[in-house]
Design a protein around this motif. Structure first.
Motif, short mmCIF file in Angstrom:
data_model
loop_
_atom_site.label_atom_id
_atom_site.label_comp_id
_atom_site.label_asym_id
_atom_site.label_seq_id
_atom_site.Cartn_x
_atom_site.Cartn_y
_atom_site.Cartn_z
N SER A 152 -12.17 -104.65 34.39
CA SER A 152 -12.55 -103.82 33.24
C SER A 152 -11.38 -103.73 32.26
O SER A 152 -10.21 -103.72 32.66
CB SER A 152 -12.96 -102.42 33.70
OG SER A 152 -11.89 -101.78 34.38
N ILE A 153 -11.71 -103.68 30.98
CA ILE A 153 -10.71 -103.59 29.94
C ILE A 153 -10.49 -102.11 29.62
O ILE A 153 -11.41 -101.42 29.17
CB ILE A 153 -11.14 -104.36 28.68
CG1 ILE A 153 -11.33 -105.85 29.03
CG2 ILE A 153 -10.11 -104.21 27.57
CD1 ILE A 153 -11.86 -106.68 27.89
N ASP A 154 -9.27 -101.62 29.87
CA ASP A 154 -8.95 -100.22 29.63
C ASP A 154 -8.74 -99.94 28.15
O ASP A 154 -9.21 -98.93 27.63
CB ASP A 154 -7.70 -99.81 30.41
CG ASP A 154 -7.89 -99.96 31.91
OD1 ASP A 154 -9.04 -99.78 32.38
OD2 ASP A 154 -6.91 -100.27 32.62
N GLN A 155 -8.01 -100.86 27.50
CA GLN A 155 -7.82 -100.69 26.07
C GLN A 155 -7.33 -102.01 25.45
O GLN A 155 -6.82 -102.89 26.14
CB GLN A 155 -6.81 -99.58 25.76
CG GLN A 155 -5.37 -99.92 26.09
CD GLN A 155 -4.39 -98.87 25.59
OE1 GLN A 155 -4.68 -97.69 25.55
NE2 GLN A 155 -3.19 -99.31 25.18
N ILE A 156 -7.55 -102.10 24.14
CA ILE A 156 -7.02 -103.22 23.35
C ILE A 156 -6.18 -102.62 22.23
O ILE A 156 -6.63 -101.73 21.50
CB ILE A 156 -8.14 -104.09 22.77
CG1 ILE A 156 -8.96 -104.72 23.91
CG2 ILE A 156 -7.57 -105.17 21.86
CD1 ILE A 156 -10.13 -105.56 23.43
N VAL B 257 -4.10 -106.68 25.58
CA VAL B 257 -5.30 -106.33 26.31
C VAL B 257 -4.90 -105.77 27.67
O VAL B 257 -4.35 -106.49 28.51
CB VAL B 257 -6.24 -107.55 26.49
CG1 VAL B 257 -7.52 -107.13 27.20
CG2 VAL B 257 -6.56 -108.19 25.14
N SER B 258 -5.14 -104.47 27.88
CA SER B 258 -4.79 -103.82 29.14
C SER B 258 -6.00 -103.83 30.07
O SER B 258 -7.09 -103.43 29.67
CB SER B 258 -4.32 -102.39 28.90
OG SER B 258 -3.14 -102.40 28.10
N ILE B 259 -5.79 -104.26 31.30
CA ILE B 259 -6.90 -104.52 32.23
C ILE B 259 -6.67 -103.84 33.57
O ILE B 259 -5.53 -103.74 34.04
CB ILE B 259 -7.05 -106.05 32.43
CG1 ILE B 259 -7.51 -106.72 31.13
CG2 ILE B 259 -8.01 -106.38 33.57
CD1 ILE B 259 -7.51 -108.23 31.18
N SER B 260 -7.76 -103.37 34.16
CA SER B 260 -7.75 -102.91 35.56
C SER B 260 -8.63 -103.85 36.37
O SER B 260 -9.77 -104.12 35.97
CB SER B 260 -8.30 -101.48 35.67
OG SER B 260 -7.43 -100.57 35.06
N CYS C 249 2.69 -111.72 29.82
CA CYS C 249 1.89 -110.80 30.63
C CYS C 249 2.80 -109.75 31.26
O CYS C 249 3.87 -110.09 31.78
CB CYS C 249 1.16 -111.59 31.71
SG CYS C 249 0.11 -110.58 32.74
N ASP C 250 2.41 -108.51 31.19
CA ASP C 250 3.13 -107.43 31.87
C ASP C 250 2.43 -107.12 33.19
O ASP C 250 1.21 -106.95 33.22
CB ASP C 250 3.13 -106.17 31.01
CG ASP C 250 3.85 -106.36 29.68
OD1 ASP C 250 4.71 -107.26 29.61
OD2 ASP C 250 3.54 -105.61 28.73
N GLY C 251 3.19 -107.05 34.26
CA GLY C 251 2.63 -106.65 35.55
C GLY C 251 2.46 -107.78 36.53
O GLY C 251 2.31 -107.55 37.73
N LYS D 22 -3.30 -103.13 37.81
CA LYS D 22 -3.30 -103.02 36.35
C LYS D 22 -2.27 -103.98 35.75
O LYS D 22 -1.17 -104.14 36.28
CB LYS D 22 -2.98 -101.58 35.92
CG LYS D 22 -4.07 -100.57 36.28
CD LYS D 22 -3.68 -99.17 35.81
CE LYS D 22 -4.79 -98.16 36.07
NZ LYS D 22 -5.96 -98.38 35.19
N TYR D 23 -2.65 -104.60 34.64
CA TYR D 23 -1.75 -105.51 33.95
C TYR D 23 -2.17 -105.62 32.49
O TYR D 23 -3.26 -105.19 32.10
CB TYR D 23 -1.74 -106.89 34.61
CG TYR D 23 -3.09 -107.56 34.70
CD1 TYR D 23 -3.52 -108.47 33.74
CD2 TYR D 23 -3.96 -107.27 35.76
CE1 TYR D 23 -4.76 -109.08 33.82
CE2 TYR D 23 -5.21 -107.87 35.85
CZ TYR D 23 -5.60 -108.77 34.88
OH TYR D 23 -6.82 -109.37 34.96
#
Length: 890
Positions: free
Chosen positions: A37-41, A50-53, A85-87, A103-104
């Protein structure tokens, strides 16, 4: 000064607001990545973040490929590839933590100001998320926000209806909205329509208390005795039960096609009052074969044609053939798909597609409707509840593959078996706790329990396989090198003491997906050894003649008597040829030995073998030299030499005898194999011939009939069926044999397929280029295959639709068959394989395999329009990815 500072601060805030935009939980139309799921853009002038869980099973691994990109939905060719990429590290596998969520954040170049929606994709068949909205404004819908989502029956717990933005799923069908009238209190109606007609659903949020009657519930006393006091609102516990409970709470909805049929729904399983069980969800008391079919259908929500052509593949393990059958359904307009799947019993099947990969439970005569594209899949229909519950239990399986590979080289066989027993007990404990907490139906629990039991017990037989994999990985040994040069520890009776008659012959185990693997492990377990039936053994045949009531002629009796003095010597030679030492030697030098036998026509002397092997480039170690010396000592013994000379003297008489009784010899081979297997099961496991033995015999018969297109004559089929006790299995084999015969005849009517002549070359190293010269100017997809290779045939069937799609393109599909493909089976199969065909001799096949480093088949090679190899040994998981690769060179 203060006024100036305030003005500057206001200006900076205003600039910041316009320089950066954050969209929380952006809506999306369609995703092929369940659990993601995309938490936020976050958008700004220089980048897109693009922050993803990602939610999944703790310990499972995933990675983000370097070819991940975003694109404007209106300009799909303009790809913005990932920059950082972070994470996690790009292209590196990472494990999901114990929390189950990872999360990344992915960083891309900046998007244009006019971009309204984007796709997030992986190249070459990876996951895709389409139509991610950047406006942050939810699309308008006729259905109120608080009514959208998944709704369960308040009494019973079954999934009743799914109401989404522009579509609904109800009664196992897909619907769009017609007239909708709902007031502020949530009362009114919803019209549903599809190409079959329409339904008007009444909606009511009336407050107060209501009384409902539910019939044909599973008796409460049997499964929920402990819940009796908690559910104090239950006024009757008969097969017709009445319930009273308060209504009008948030999360409740009363809906139905008439006032009399209105049912109370809730949007959370936690709100379910009583988990009633329909008769179809009762546990099974017995499992019998039932030749029928199940309808597997569904819808990919919000599907659009630009998402690409989709095909749903359903793989069914056929327990009676031992093969995996494949059935397919095209995804049509509106994302709908449906396929009728032949079934012999209730079973877990495996679904593969770009939209979703997973397992589904099917039963003959039952149907299930699956909703994809809205997060985790949801199920409606007769098998809806069971599948929703099985999906909820999907992560109860402990995944031990990576842990085993790390530990197995330091494990004894007993420690390996105990390791899998530990995880079996652990998973069953997790299952018990999950069932108690979540009100799982008895049938879903039964399916899951059987699946876990046979999954872990199957794994207990895999010590040699896992040891081989781990050793190769540690020492960087390629698959094409067959011999590891190390002795792998073997099983003893102590390590297989977990096997008993009840476990092996339990027909109920068919309900889980792992019994087919379990039977396979039992059937080919090395603890039995290998029966080396020797065709043409005069003494064997003579005993068979007497066994089946035939009479030998005087000449035949005389031949048997003349060979009698040498039977002990012949037996000693057979034991040597079947020994582990000889098997290891042949396995290690199989290619060199094949070349030697071809060159010498098998007439070389034992003392010549070491030098002949060295001439072929082999390097013999001390163990190999010792084996050659042992073989030389045995074959140079006077009694062995004399026995072999005597056999040569009567060679013509022996050949005439074996030719005469060739069919009987074949039958004796079948008898010997079944007797050997049944004795092995009884002596090693205490397992009597029964259900499992019938399955194994059926697989032996139908392997050649179905997989290799070699049906049996009536006489041959008859004596094989004598070894099967189950009438259904007997009839199934007869029917299947006849179906294959009819299919072959039908193919003949459609004309034969020409097999190309191999071009003449001075050296086989030039053969491939000579074949490709015919197709210069076209892209060539080359498939190395054989008729007996199940993965080869599966791949050929899978790519057939793509060949039809690309019929007018400059692409050719070339099939190079191994010499080991039986000619009859080869010619029977060709009419169903469109393309250019070549059958290799053994020398040609060996040369081609060496040229392309073929360690196993199927093996694929792609050649460009200039005749140059563009890709060697590539594996792509779907036709769309293969098409993309081919288009790259068109």
């Amino acid at each position: 000064m203060k006024r100036l500072s305030l003005t500057l601060l206001t200006l900076l805030c205003f600039m910041g607001m316009h320089a950066q935009k954050v969209i929380k939980n952006p809506s999306q139309n369609y995703s092929t990545a369940p659990g993601l799921s995309i938490d936020q853009i976050q958008l700004n002038e220089t980048s897109t973040a693009v922050s993803i869980s990602y939610k999944g099973r703790p310990g499972a691994s995933f990675n983000i490929p370097k070819k991940t990109y975003i694109c404007d939905v209106n300009e799909e060719d303009k790809k913005l590839y990932i920059q950082s990429c972070d994470g996690l590290n790009l292209g590196k596998w990472v494990k999901i933590p114990e929390s189950g969520t990872f999360k990344y954040t992915l960083h891309f170049a900046a998007l244009g100001d006019d971009v309204k929606a984007i796709d997030l994709r992986e190249e070459f068949g990876g996951w895709h998320i389409y139509d991610i909205q950047l406006s942050g404004i939810k699309e308008a819908s006729l259905i109120p926000d608080n009514m959208q989502g998944v709704w369960y029956n308040k009494i019973g717990g079954d999934l009743n209806i799914c109401l989404y933005n522009k579509e609904a799923f109800y009664k196992g069908k897909h619907w769009t909205y017609g007239d909708v009238s709902i007031d502020k209190k949530g009362n009114g109606f919803i019209e549903l329509k599809n190409n079959e007609g329409g339904i008007k659903l009444l909606v009511n949020r009336k407050k107060g208390k209501a009384k409902y009657t539910i019939t044909n519930l599973y008796p409460l006393e049997t499964y929920w005795e402990e819940e009796e006091e908690e559910n104090s609102n239950i006024t009757s516990r008969s097969s017709k039960a009445s319930f009273k409970y308060p209504r009008g709470k948030d999360g409740e909805l009363l809906i139905g096609e008439s006032i009399a049929e209105m049912t109370t729904l809730c949007d959370s399983k936690k709100e379910v009052v009583f988990w009633g069980i329909a008769e179809r969800d009762f546990p099974l008391n017995s499992m019998k074969f039932n030749k029928g079919s199940s309808i597997y259908s569904g819808c990919i929500s919000a599907y659009k044609k630009r998402y690409g052509e989709l095909e749903i593949l359903v793989h069914v393990n056929n327990i009676l053939t031992g093969s995996q059958d494949e059935y397919s359904a095209k995804v049509g307009d509106g994302g709908l798909f449906s396929v009728e799947v032949p079934m012999l019993h209730g079973n877990i099947v495996y679904v593969r597609s770009k939209a979703w990969n997973g397992s589904v439970y099917l039963e003959p005569g039952q149907q299930v409707f699956q909703i994809l594209g809205k997060g985790n899949p949801k199920y409606l229909g007769e098998l809806g509840r069971v599948n929703n519950e099985l999906f909820a239990m999907r992560n109860l399986n402990s995944r031990t593959y990576q842990e085993v590979l790390k530990k197995v080289l330091n494990m004894s066989v007993k420690e390996f078996v105990d390791f899998h027993q530990f995880y079996l007990e652990k998973d069953l404990t997790k299952l018990d706790a999950f069932v108690k907490k979540n009100y799982i139906s008895p049938k879903a629990e039964q399916i899951k329990r059987y699946d876990l039991i046979y999954m872990h017990n199957s794994a207990k037989f895999e010590y040699k396989w896992k040891y081989d994999q781990a050793y190769r990985k540690k020492h960087d040994i390629p698959r094409k090198q067959r011999d590891l040069g190390v002795d792998i520890p073997k099983y003893t009776k102590e390590e297989v003491s977990f096997i008993d008659n009840a476990l092996v012959n339990d027909s109920m185990a068919l309900i889980g997906g792992s019994y087919s693997s379990f039977i396979n492990r039992i059937k080919y377990f090395s603890f039995f050894g290998i029966l080396h039936y020797k065709y043409g053994d005069v003494y064997n045949i003579a005993n068979g003649v007497k066994k089946y009531g035939y009479e030998l002629t005087n000449e035949e009796e005389a031949l048997i008597d003349s060979l009698a003095p040498y039977q002990d010597v012949f037996k000693e030679l057979d034991i040597f040829m079947e020994s582990d030492a000889n098997t290891r030697f042949v396995r290690k030098y199989h290619k060199e030995l094949r070349n030697i036998y071809r060159k010498t026509k098998g007439k070389h002397k034992p003392e010549e073998l070491p030098q002949l092997l060295k001439d072929e480039g082999a390097t013999l170690d001390a163990v190999d030299e010792g084996f050659c010396n042992d073989k030389l000592t045995l074959f140079n013994r006077p009694d062995v030499e004399y026995a072999q000379e005597h056999r040569k003297k009567y060679a013509d008489e022996i050949k005439a005898f074996t030719d005469k009784y060739k069919k009987l010899d074949k039958r004796l081979n079948v008898d010997a194999k079944i007797e050997f297997r049944d004795n092995g099961l009884k002596e090693n496991f205490g397992v009597e011939p029964g259900f499992a033995a019938d399955i194994m015999t059926s697989q032996d018969i139908l392997r050649k009939v179905v997989n290799e297109y070699e049906p049996l004559a009536e006489e041959d089929l008859g004596y094989r069926l004598e070894h099967i006790s189950n009438p259904f299995v007997q009839q199934y084999i007869q029917d299947t044999n006849q179906e294959v015969i009819a299919k072959i005849e039908e193919n003949k009517k459609n004309g034969t397929v020409a097999v190309n002549e191999m071009p003449e070359v001075e050296d086989n190293t030039e053969l491939f280029d000579a074949i490709m010269a015919k197709y210069k100017g076209k892209v060539v997809y080359v498939d190395f295959w054989a008729t007996w290779c199940s993965p080869c045939r599966s791949g050929i069937k899978k790519i057939a639709p793509l060949k039809a799609q690309m019929a007018d393109e400059d692409v050719v599909f070339v099939y190079l068959s191994a010499a080991s493909s039986p000619q009859g089976a080869y010619m029977n199969m060709l009419p169903e394989i469109k393309g250019e065909h070549y059958k290799c001799t053994q020398e040609q096949w060996d040369a081609l395999c060496k040229q392309f480093d073929v360690a196993g088949i199927p093996h694929y090679v792609l050649v460009d329009k200039n005749g140059k190899v563009a890709k060697n040994n590539f594996r792509l998981h779907n036709n769309q990815a293969i098409k993309q690769l081919i288009n790259k060179y068109l």
